[in-house]
Write an enzyme that holds these catalytic residues in place. Structure first.
Site, mmCIF file in Angstrom:
data_model
loop_
_atom_site.group_PDB
_atom_site.id
_atom_site.type_symbol
_atom_site.label_atom_id
_atom_site.label_comp_id
_atom_site.label_asym_id
_atom_site.label_seq_id
_atom_site.Cartn_x
_atom_site.Cartn_y
_atom_site.Cartn_z
ATOM 1 N N VAL A 294 0.845 -1.202 0.000
ATOM 2 C CA VAL A 294 0.000 0.000 0.000
ATOM 3 C C VAL A 294 0.884 1.258 0.000
ATOM 4 C CG1 VAL A 294 -1.648 1.329 1.383
ATOM 5 C CG2 VAL A 294 -1.951 -1.146 1.131
ATOM 6 N N LYS B 111 15.649 16.444 5.754
ATOM 7 C CA LYS B 111 14.768 17.523 6.233
ATOM 8 C C LYS B 111 14.268 18.411 5.105
ATOM 9 C CE LYS B 111 16.874 18.673 10.541
ATOM 10 N NZ LYS B 111 17.390 19.712 11.401
ATOM 11 N N THR C 212 2.129 0.529 7.955
ATOM 12 C CA THR C 212 2.676 -0.755 8.417
ATOM 13 C C THR C 212 1.498 -1.591 8.921
ATOM 14 O OG1 THR C 212 2.891 -0.211 10.760
ATOM 15 C CG2 THR C 212 4.684 0.515 9.333
ATOM 16 N N VAL D 123 -10.987 0.587 7.882
ATOM 17 C CA VAL D 123 -12.213 -0.231 7.746
ATOM 18 C C VAL D 123 -12.724 -0.072 6.314
ATOM 19 C CG1 VAL D 123 -14.552 -0.668 8.590
ATOM 20 C CG2 VAL D 123 -12.824 0.225 10.165
ATOM 21 N N GLY E 85 -3.969 -16.528 -3.263
ATOM 22 C CA GLY E 85 -3.281 -15.451 -2.518
ATOM 23 C C GLY E 85 -4.255 -14.524 -1.812
ATOM 24 N N ASP F 114 -8.840 -9.854 12.678
ATOM 25 C CA ASP F 114 -8.751 -8.666 11.832
ATOM 26 C C ASP F 114 -10.115 -7.955 11.755
ATOM 27 O OD1 ASP F 114 -6.941 -7.163 10.033
ATOM 28 O OD2 ASP F 114 -8.472 -7.654 8.539
ATOM 29 N N LYS G 31 -11.387 -4.098 13.280
ATOM 30 C CA LYS G 31 -12.203 -3.108 12.559
ATOM 31 C C LYS G 31 -13.471 -2.794 13.367
ATOM 32 C CE LYS G 31 -10.451 -4.818 8.177
ATOM 33 N NZ LYS G 31 -10.678 -5.523 6.926
HETATM 34 N N1 LIG Z 1 -3.483 -4.403 1.244
HETATM 35 C C1 LIG Z 1 -4.741 -3.947 1.384
HETATM 36 O O1 LIG Z 1 -5.597 -4.127 0.505
HETATM 37 C C2 LIG Z 1 -5.118 -3.194 2.624
HETATM 38 C C3 LIG Z 1 -6.418 -2.663 2.739
HETATM 39 C C4 LIG Z 1 -6.760 -1.903 3.879
HETATM 40 C C5 LIG Z 1 -5.798 -1.732 4.882
HETATM 41 N N2 LIG Z 1 -4.558 -2.301 4.756
HETATM 42 C C6 LIG Z 1 -3.595 -2.139 5.836
HETATM 43 O O2 LIG Z 1 -2.491 -1.381 5.347
HETATM 44 C C7 LIG Z 1 -1.303 -1.809 6.011
HETATM 45 C C8 LIG Z 1 -0.264 -2.181 4.965
HETATM 46 O O3 LIG Z 1 -0.703 -3.254 4.187
HETATM 47 P P1 LIG Z 1 0.253 -3.848 3.038
HETATM 48 O O4 LIG Z 1 -0.568 -4.799 2.290
HETATM 49 O O5 LIG Z 1 0.919 -2.728 2.318
HETATM 50 O O6 LIG Z 1 1.350 -4.629 3.931
HETATM 51 P P2 LIG Z 1 2.872 -4.915 3.580
HETATM 52 O O7 LIG Z 1 3.072 -5.021 2.104
HETATM 53 O O8 LIG Z 1 3.289 -6.041 4.462
HETATM 54 O O9 LIG Z 1 3.641 -3.593 4.028
HETATM 55 C C9 LIG Z 1 3.947 -3.284 5.351
HETATM 56 C C10 LIG Z 1 5.195 -2.439 5.348
HETATM 57 O O10 LIG Z 1 5.437 -2.007 6.680
HETATM 58 C C11 LIG Z 1 6.808 -2.134 6.944
HETATM 59 N N3 LIG Z 1 7.024 -2.205 8.383
HETATM 60 C C12 LIG Z 1 6.641 -3.184 9.242
HETATM 61 N N4 LIG Z 1 7.027 -2.872 10.500
HETATM 62 C C13 LIG Z 1 7.670 -1.683 10.407
HETATM 63 C C14 LIG Z 1 8.301 -0.851 11.339
HETATM 64 N N5 LIG Z 1 8.337 -1.197 12.609
HETATM 65 N N6 LIG Z 1 8.877 0.307 10.913
HETATM 66 C C15 LIG Z 1 8.846 0.652 9.607
HETATM 67 N N7 LIG Z 1 8.236 -0.101 8.655
HETATM 68 C C16 LIG Z 1 7.675 -1.263 9.057
HETATM 69 C C17 LIG Z 1 7.234 -3.385 6.218
HETATM 70 O O11 LIG Z 1 8.639 -3.387 6.058
HETATM 71 P P3 LIG Z 1 9.454 -4.713 5.587
HETATM 72 O O12 LIG Z 1 9.041 -4.927 4.157
HETATM 73 O O13 LIG Z 1 10.878 -4.307 5.738
HETATM 74 O O14 LIG Z 1 9.010 -5.796 6.519
HETATM 75 C C18 LIG Z 1 6.466 -3.203 4.906
HETATM 76 O O15 LIG Z 1 7.206 -2.371 4.032
HETATM 77 C C19 LIG Z 1 -1.700 -2.970 6.933
HETATM 78 O O16 LIG Z 1 -1.912 -2.464 8.230
HETATM 79 C C20 LIG Z 1 -3.007 -3.454 6.332
HETATM 80 O O17 LIG Z 1 -3.854 -4.063 7.287
HETATM 81 C C21 LIG Z 1 -4.200 -3.001 3.651
#
Ligand SMILES: NC(=O)c1ccc[n+]([C@@H]2O[C@H](COP(=O)([O-])OP(=O)(O)OC[C@H]3O[C@@H](n4cnc5c(N)ncnc54)[C@H](OP(=O)(O)O)[C@@H]3O)[C@@H](O)[C@H]2O)c1
Length: 347
Positions: free
Chosen positions: A14, A52, A88, A139, A194, A208, A212
């Site tokens: 995202v 910065k 994240t 959500v 997937g 999850d 929400k």
């Molecule tokens: N995908 C969707 O359709 C969707 C829809 C609604 C909401 N969301 C929410 O959006 C968020 C991201 O989803 P995603 O699909 O993009 O997940 P993702 O691909 O796993 O991305 C998460 C990112 O966060 C980074 N991260 C984890 N812990 C961290 C920390 N402590 N400090 C800095 N960066 C950190 C990870 O780094 P590394 O790669 O180095 O581990 C990764 O780059 C989640 O909370 C998810 O529930 C997603």
């Protein structure tokens, strides 16, 4: 021209798409609104870049590479006005978000965890005001759920109930059940496409959906912890100890029970769904039957649906329906929140 600095934590699926959308749209947005969104920092768990004065196009295109900048230092040093973006899925970002708000910054999140942890932490974030803390995509992804609820509440409506299916993965699985597919097969198909998390228990536990539901319950005034939610997991506790492979094999043990529930629902012109129900006094997540012709009963596939019944929308509830996940729509929702937060910053 109003320049607003951005610090983005969690540049994953995202996050990367959000950065891309903002970069592509930056000039048009400047012309249309006078807002100049300037990235100063990009971070993942293992990489980080921070300047910065703002990152160059090359810094952004080259991310992630090089050594990792200090994230806490970046939150401390990013110039005002600024927005910290959390895409994240980590709970450890909370202290950074609090620090950003304390410094006068704003926060945009697609990460549910900071908002669905303790009620005290939720209150500590939200006390800064709605345009300083935006989280529409927590959500229903890009669907306008949180903003709609906020507008209903601000205009003096009373929320009677919110019922919804907030998991695309479970929506997909339950649509498969309706066609006679055994539960274990439906989970396997969803996993092979997937659609599930790598460990499908992360979806099937209902946690999850519960996160929400807790966010929505808190928004309508409940003081509630995750542990207060009446949560029905889709597998028994004993199956939590198995490896993923063992779990996938053991799923067949659940087929008969779920198939019986599907058939029982069908004999009453109903369908089985995994739903959340939130009222001002209670919050539950689990299996429920809905009439086949109802909004929720007619839901198919991975779409999300949120049915909001209020004093004004009483006989005919307000219904929000559509894709509840997906990288482009979620990133666009995060981007829209960033624009709202930036527009609310006094010039
Ligand atoms: N995908 C969707 O359709 C969707 C829809 C609604 C909401 N969301 C929410 O959006 C968020 C991201 O989803 P995603 O699909 O993009 O997940 P993702 O691909 O796993 O991305 C998460 C990112 O966060 C980074 N991260 C984890 N812990 C961290 C920390 N402590 N400090 C800095 N960066 C950190 C990870 O780094 P590394 O790669 O180095 O581990 C990764 O780059 C989640 O909370 C998810 O529930 C997603």
């Amino acid at each position: 021209m109003k320049k607003v600095h951005l610090l983005h934590i969690g540049v994953g699926n995202v996050g990367r798409q959000t950065v891309k959308q903002i970069t592509v749209q930056r000039t048009a947005l400047k012309a249309a609104t006078g807002l100049d969104l300037v990235f100063c920092g990009l971070f993942t768990n293992t990489a980080g870049v921070f300047k910065k004065a703002g990152l160059s196009k090359l810094d952004i295109a080259g991310f992630p590479n090089g050594s990792k900048a200090d994230l806490k230092k970046a939150v401390t040093e990013i110039p005002l006005p600024f927005i910290v973006i959390d895409t994240t899925a980590a709970d450890m970002t909370l202290p950074l978000l609090k620090l950003a708000l304390k410094r006068g910054g704003s926060v945009v999140m697609s990460n549910k965890k900071p908002l669905s942890g303790s009620q005290d932490d939720f209150d500590a974030l939200l006390k800064h005001g709605e345009n300083r803390v935006l989280f529409e995509t927590t959500v229903g992804a890009g669907l306008p759920v949180i903003g709609t609820l906020a507008d209903l509440l601000k205009t003096g409506d009373d929320i009677e109930s919110i019922t919804g299916c907030f998991s695309g993965t479970l929506g997909y699985i339950f649509s498969q059940l309706q066609t006679g597919t055994p539960f274990s097969n439906a989970v396997k198909i969803a996993k092979s496409h997937g659609f599930t998390e790598p460990d499908p228990r992360d979806d099937l536990s209902g946690i999850d959906v519960t996160r929400k539901a807790v966010i929505l319950a808190r928004l309508i005034g409940q003081k509630i912890e995750l542990s207060d939610v009446k949560l029905q997991s889709l597998y028994p506790a004993a199956m939590a100890r198995l490896s993923v492979d063992e779990f996938m094999k053991a799923l067949t043990e659940l087929d008969q029970d779920i198939a019986e529930k599907v058939v029982a629902a069908k004999t009453h012109q109903k369908v089985l769904r995994y739903a959340a129900t939130i009222t001002p006094k209670q919050c539950s997540v689990g299996l429920e039957n809905f009439h086949i012709d109802s909004e929720i009963g007619s839901l198919r596939g991975p779409d999300n649906i949120i049915v909001i019944r209020t004093r004004r929308y009483h006989d005919n509830p307000l219904v929000i329906k559509g894709p509840g996940a997906g990288v482009p729509v979620t990133a666009a929702g995060v981007f829209a929140d960033i624009i709202k937060a930036a527009e609310a910053i006094p010039s």
